[in-house]
Design an enzyme around this catalytic site. Structure first.
Site, PDB file in Angstrom:
ATOM      1  CG  HIS A  82      19.152  59.050 -28.255  1.00 29.70           C
ATOM      2  ND1 HIS A  82      17.860  59.432 -27.977  1.00 29.70           N
ATOM      3  CD2 HIS A  82      19.067  57.775 -28.742  1.00 29.70           C
ATOM      4  CE1 HIS A  82      17.034  58.430 -28.265  1.00 29.70           C
ATOM      5  NE2 HIS A  82      17.738  57.429 -28.732  1.00 29.70           N
ATOM      6  CB  SER A 101      34.487  86.936 -29.001  1.00 29.98           C
ATOM      7  OG  SER A 101      34.341  87.636 -27.792  1.00 29.98           O
ATOM      8  CE  LYS A 125      34.376  81.279 -28.928  1.00 32.80           C
ATOM      9  NZ  LYS A 125      33.318  81.964 -28.156  1.00 32.80           N
ATOM     10  CD  GLU A 174      25.472  80.638 -32.520  1.00 28.59           C
ATOM     11  OE1 GLU A 174      26.265  79.900 -31.921  1.00 28.59           O
ATOM     12  OE2 GLU A 174      25.479  81.885 -32.401  1.00 28.59           O
TER      13      GLU A 174
END
Length: 485
Positions: A152, A271, A277, A284
């Site tokens: 979980h 970014s 970043k 992804e």
């Protein structure tokens, strides 16, 4: 026949507003070389059977060579099959039309699809094997690297990076099995089924199957042209693989966010506005491939649902769904392999996190159960101990002892020695104790990796055998064509 006209439609059906709608030429480039191979095998067989004379067969084969040299871009027509035949007739005259003797576009296209799709499946298997090898190599480096295990998405029990990575390799091994099974059922020849009712000509279906590298035939002629279940099975295996990829990508993205994993710059970006970043965005996109693959499978199933038997033009729209799945999943698999192979695991951060959330509680409960307490009683003790632990605080022996006395009305050391409890509270010792078959203890993982690497070797041999069979068939076909050239 005028040059460039459609050999199938002629003048009657060659015009009108539906011609473009009916055309599959835009999608057929993918099976251009497959169609040439199928044409050649069929012509060789026709010559061997005496259905077409050797001179005509040689002319047709020369025409096919000229079409291949000119390339796909020089073809025009309703589909690749008619376009190639029309181009051959343009080059060699009416005898070129003999190439379509004893067959239909129905069995021709079904054969071409299987011929090409089996290559896509082999390429997918190859990419999956590379990913499994990357997972196992990294797992071998990290059999003792502690990490938190989750359920979980909450800290649950300590484990190791090696155990975690090996878990994904096993999932991808099952994906490999599904892909191999899909290949083996794809690799059956429908050629010779004609439109759906066979042919009166004395064709040798086994001969064309051999020349094209198929393992055998789709026997029933109606089933041979109708079925696209081989695409369904392949697309299903691809969708399953994409789900495994999505899970791996999600875990790696989460670990990168937690500071447990550094994704190599080759698989990350920054970014456009925030220069500090580092985003694991290639992973992804790996995760996103599941949407494309599952959409392809769903589109394919929906197109095929409720079709009457034999050939229907709906089938023309079914195939691109399978191609789309391949084009989404294979690059994603290759990127995942590269990301796994180049990632750096942050050992200290992982070790610090391995005991988070009292993750060794189950190990202490197991220890008490081994000492004779009912497991549910041991569970109650550790649950009470967990309530008294502040967030982020280390778990001390005294906390467990106080909980045991409250539940048992007896001291903890009446059941187990303090040293044993303290070992069970230690993440490294806890992991080492879990040496059951398939467990995370380093020795167990090392033995498992030996078995898993042997499995990869076996699958690589199976892949090589199938490629060798196709290469051998291609060489045999080339020899037969050369004899008539």
């Amino acid at each position: 026949m005028a040059e460039g006209s459609d050999v199938v439609r002629g003048e009657r059906f060659s015009g009108g507003p539906a011609r473009g709608f009916l055309s599959s030429m835009a999608a057929d480039e993918r099976i251009f070389r497959a169609d040439l191979a199928v044409d050649r095998a069929h012509v060789v067989m026709l010559a061997e059977q005496g259905i077409v004379d050797e001179e005509s067969a040689g002319s047709i084969l020369d025409g096919l060579a000229a079409v291949e040299e000119a390339g796909y871009d020089h073809l025009s027509g309703e589909d690749i099959h008619a376009a190639i035949e029309s181009a051959v007739i343009d080059r060699v005259g009416p005898d070129g039309g003999r190439m379509h003797t004893a067959r239909s576009r129905n069995d021709e296209v079904a054969t071409c699809l299987r011929y090409r799709f089996r290559e896509d499946l082999l390429d997918t298997i190859d990419a999956t094997l590379a990913l499994r090898s990357a997972l196992l190599e990294s797992a071998r480096e990290h059999t003792e690297t502690l990490m938190p295990g989750y359920t979980h998405r909450q800290p649950a029990q300590p484990t190791t990076v090696g155990h975690f990575l090996a878990s994904y390799e096993q999932a991808f091994a099952r994906d490999t099995e599904r892909l191999v099974a899909a290949y083996d059922r794809t690799n059956r020849s429908p050629l010779g089924a004609a439109a759906f009712a066979g042919t009166p000509f004395e064709v040798d279906r086994e001969r064309t199957a051999d020349l094209l590298g198929f393992d055998g035939l789709v026997e029933n002629s109606m089933d041979a042209v109708s079925t696209r279940d081989f695409l369904v099975e392949g697309a299903s295996a691809l969708a399953s693989l994409s789900v495994s990829l999505s899970g791996l990508a999600t875990d790696l993205v989460e670990f990168a966010s937690d500071g447990y994993l550094d994704v190599h710059d080759d698989y990350a970006s920054t970014s456009s506005i925030m220069p500090q970043k580092k985003n694991p965005d290639s992973l992804e996109l790996v995760r996103a491939c599941s949407g494309d693959a599952n959409a392809g499978l769903n589109g394919l199933l929906t197109t095929l649902k409720g079709l009457p038997r034999a050939y229907n033009r709906d089938l023309q729209t079914a195939t691109p769904h399978a191609w789309d799945s391949v084009d989404a999943v294979v690059p994603a698999t290759e990127v995942a392999a590269g990301a796994v192979a180049t990632a750096r695991w942050e050992r200290e951060a992982l070790a610090d996190a391995a005991s988070a959330g009292f993750s060794t509680a189950t190990g202490v409960a197991d220890l008490l159960a081994m000492a004779g307490l009912p497991f549910r009683t041991a569970h109650e003790i550790l649950a009470l101990a967990a309530k008294d632990i502040e967030d982020g605080a280390a778990v001390e022996y005294g906390t467990v002892a106080a909980a045991a006395e409250a539940v048992l009305d007896d001291s903890l050391d009446s059941y187990v020695e303090r040293e044993a409890v303290e070992r069970a509270l230690d993440p490294e010792a806890s992991v080492a104790s879990r040496d059951s078959f398939g467990g995370p203890a380093p020795a167990s993982v090392e033995a498992a990796l030996d078995r898993r690497e042997a499995g990869v070797d076996e699958d690589e041999d199976a892949l090589a055998d199938r490629r060798a069979q196709l290469d051998g068939a291609a060489e045999a076909l080339e020899r037969e064509v050369a004899r008539r050239g």
